[in-house]
Design an enzyme around this catalytic site. Structure first.
Site, PDB file in Angstrom:
ATOM      1  N   LYS A  33       0.457 -10.824  22.001  1.00  0.00           N
ATOM      2  CA  LYS A  33       2.404 -10.665  22.347  1.00  0.00           C
ATOM      3  C   LYS A  33       2.637 -10.025  21.828  1.00  0.00           C
ATOM      4  CE  LYS A  33       1.928 -14.407  25.298  1.00  0.00           C
ATOM      5  NZ  LYS A  33       2.201 -15.957  25.153  1.00  0.00           N
TER       6      LYS A  33
ATOM      7  N   LYS B 226      -2.257 -17.250  11.468  1.00  0.00           N
ATOM      8  CA  LYS B 226      -0.664 -18.006  11.774  1.00  0.00           C
ATOM      9  C   LYS B 226      -0.009 -17.300  10.754  1.00  0.00           C
ATOM     10  CE  LYS B 226      -0.452 -17.370  16.615  1.00  0.00           C
ATOM     11  NZ  LYS B 226      -0.416 -16.113  17.460  1.00  0.00           N
TER      12      LYS B 226
ATOM     13  N   LYS C  78      -7.513  -8.810  18.270  1.00  0.00           N
ATOM     14  CA  LYS C  78      -7.316  -9.432  19.870  1.00  0.00           C
ATOM     15  C   LYS C  78      -6.315  -8.757  20.818  1.00  0.00           C
ATOM     16  CE  LYS C  78      -4.770 -13.792  20.228  1.00  0.00           C
ATOM     17  NZ  LYS C  78      -4.334 -13.544  21.730  1.00  0.00           N
TER      18      LYS C  78
HETATM   19  P1  ATP Z   1       0.511 -14.726  20.600  1.00  0.00           P
HETATM   20  O1  ATP Z   1       0.662 -13.040  20.395  1.00  0.00           O
HETATM   21  O2  ATP Z   1       2.159 -14.810  20.471  1.00  0.00           O
HETATM   22  O3  ATP Z   1      -0.140 -15.460  19.972  1.00  0.00           O
HETATM   23  P2  ATP Z   1      -1.030 -14.145  22.706  1.00  0.00           P
HETATM   24  O4  ATP Z   1      -1.250 -12.870  23.585  1.00  0.00           O
HETATM   25  O5  ATP Z   1      -1.911 -14.140  22.347  1.00  0.00           O
HETATM   26  O6  ATP Z   1       0.174 -14.372  22.417  1.00  0.00           O
HETATM   27  P3  ATP Z   1      -0.434 -16.504  24.205  1.00  0.00           P
HETATM   28  O7  ATP Z   1       0.611 -17.497  24.873  1.00  0.00           O
HETATM   29  O8  ATP Z   1      -1.928 -17.032  22.632  1.00  0.00           O
HETATM   30  O9  ATP Z   1      -0.526 -15.004  24.223  1.00  0.00           O
HETATM   31  O10 ATP Z   1      -2.118 -17.035  24.885  1.00  0.00           O
HETATM   32  C1  ATP Z   1      -2.335 -17.102  26.620  1.00  0.00           C
HETATM   33  C2  ATP Z   1      -3.308 -17.151  26.705  1.00  0.00           C
HETATM   34  O11 ATP Z   1      -4.173 -15.855  27.176  1.00  0.00           O
HETATM   35  C3  ATP Z   1      -4.128 -18.288  26.585  1.00  0.00           C
HETATM   36  O12 ATP Z   1      -5.325 -18.804  27.196  1.00  0.00           O
HETATM   37  C4  ATP Z   1      -5.332 -17.049  25.463  1.00  0.00           C
HETATM   38  O13 ATP Z   1      -6.759 -17.630  25.035  1.00  0.00           O
HETATM   39  C5  ATP Z   1      -5.304 -16.030  26.280  1.00  0.00           C
HETATM   40  N1  ATP Z   1      -5.517 -14.539  25.202  1.00  0.00           N
HETATM   41  C6  ATP Z   1      -4.336 -13.785  25.089  1.00  0.00           C
HETATM   42  N2  ATP Z   1      -4.237 -12.831  24.457  1.00  0.00           N
HETATM   43  C7  ATP Z   1      -5.815 -12.859  25.078  1.00  0.00           C
HETATM   44  C8  ATP Z   1      -6.924 -11.425  24.761  1.00  0.00           C
HETATM   45  N3  ATP Z   1      -6.234 -10.591  23.993  1.00  0.00           N
HETATM   46  N4  ATP Z   1      -8.312 -11.181  25.755  1.00  0.00           N
HETATM   47  C9  ATP Z   1      -8.246 -12.666  26.228  1.00  0.00           C
HETATM   48  N5  ATP Z   1      -6.997 -13.742  26.448  1.00  0.00           N
HETATM   49  C10 ATP Z   1      -6.448 -13.631  25.399  1.00  0.00           C
END
Ligand code: ATP
Ligand code: LTN
Length: 325
Positions: free
Chosen positions: A195, A110, A192
């Site tokens: 969001k 990040k 991965k």
């Molecule tokens: P950001 O992009 O803002 O970092 P994010 O999409 O990674 O957000 P988080 O709020 O950080 O989302 O994650 C929420 C939950 O979803 C966590 O338990 C995280 O491990 C899970 N998660 C996030 N992205 C994935 C993914 N691509 N596959 C499986 N689990 C995920």
């Protein structure tokens, strides 16, 4: 068994969040005492718009409900409503070596991504996450794979605290889903699904059918036309097969067989249809919940009260042990 998990209110939730985290929560609410948090203070560690934060919090509460979490079976609340989280995060910071925070993959990634916003909050992020978890005497933390390292650090912090001051905390364990622990981006299958990477890389739980179709058809895939599950050599197609497998319940081997002499476009069309059908219920429930502002506030208020009394109990013990009573 006590379960705790949280999601940052940073925008639309995608199928990666659902498959990695929320799907496990739905199963766990039937057999464990579950506490699910909307971690707004964590959302402030990356660029955000203050004017949008409350809407994102409300939208995330709607996701929790639309996905099937039942407020009669689990506690929902907003992190910033309970002051014990920030208080404990500070105290845990006093026993955590700086090096342990600096080596966290999320901090490194990040900070690279938001060069203009490398704040101390981003470095201290795992301390606040540890506080979230430890305040509730948590046994298990269901998350996606990217969060495993943070839960392991939490365990280490709990152990260190207990050794130094006497036993207060349970040492939590991480719960990863059997499949779907890391769903990859539709635009770059080596990263991965996230969001904050732009809507073309993910399918939101509330995307309209045409959007789902457009995004799936535009997915970046691999050279060749063979439909085979091989994450190293064919990361794009393997990601689609994995998503297909989880949403349809069909074994991957069978999918490989079914699509043997067909092209990528056939697979994508069929997957789009499965997703449109599977996500239909979310869209419907969201529409209904959008009208129930008062109910959502009530659910969160009720959750806050319950969570606050649990957090206060642990905090009283921590303060005593650390000599600040
Ligand atoms: P950001 O992009 O803002 O970092 P994010 O999409 O990674 O957000 P988080 O709020 O950080 O989302 O994650 C929420 C939950 O979803 C966590 O338990 C995280 O491990 C899970 N998660 C996030 N992205 C994935 C993914 N691509 N596959 C499986 N689990 C995920
Ligand atoms: N860092 C997590 C969100 C989070 C969390 C938690 C998850 C904050 N506090 C406590 C589990 C337990 C993420 O998904 N980015």
């Amino acid at each position: 068994m006590r379960v705790f998990s949280g999601i940052r209110p940073t925008g639309e939730l995608h199928i990666g969040n659902y498959l990695g985290a929320i799907r496990q929560w739905i199963e766990l609410q039937e057999k464990a005492e579950c506490v699910f948090c909307i971690v707004d203070l964590h959302a402030m560690t990356t660029p955000y718009k203050p004017g949008e934060l409350q809407k994102n919090i409300r939208d995330l509460a709607i996701v929790y409900l639309a996905a099937g979490l039942d407020p009669e079976k689990c506690i929902f609340f907003v992190q910033s409503e309970i002051k014990e989280h920030t208080e404990l995060a500070w105290l845990l910071g006093t026993i955590t070596p700086l090096g342990e925070l600096k080596r966290m993959t999320q901090f490194k990634e990040k900070s690279k991504k938001h060069l203009e916003y490398i704040n101390a909050g981003l470095l201290n992020y795992p301390l606040l996450m540890a506080a979230d978890i430890l305040l509730y005497q948590t046994d298990a933390v269901p998350v996606g794979k990217d969060q495993k390292q943070h839960v392991e650090l939490t365990k280490e912090i709990a152990r260190r605290f207990n050794n130094k001051f006497g036993k207060v905390f349970k040492e939590p364990k991480v719960l990863l889903p059997k499949v779907g622990e890391k769903i990859m981006s539709l635009q770059n299958p080596k990263k991965k699904m996230s969001k904050t990477d732009g809507p073309h890389g993910y399918i939101s739980l509330f995307d309209a059918p045409e959007e789902i179709k457009k995004k799936i058809m535009a997915t970046v895939t691999d050279p060749g036309r063979n439909i085979r599950y091989d994450p190293l050599k064919k990361p794009g197609i393997s990601n689609l097969l994995m998503i297909y497998h989880i949403f349809s319940g069909e074994p991957i081997k069978k999918l490989e067989n079914d699509f043997k002499n067909k092209g990528y476009a056939e697979l994508k069309k069929s997957l789009a249809k499965i997703l449109i059908d599977s996500l239909g219920l979310f869209r419907e429930k969201k529409k209904e919940l959008d009208q129930r502002e008062v109910y959502i506030k009530e659910v969160l208020d009720r959750g806050t009260k319950k969570a606050r009394s649990l957090a206060a109990l642990t905090m009283e013990n921590v303060r005593k042990k650390m000599g600040i009573f």
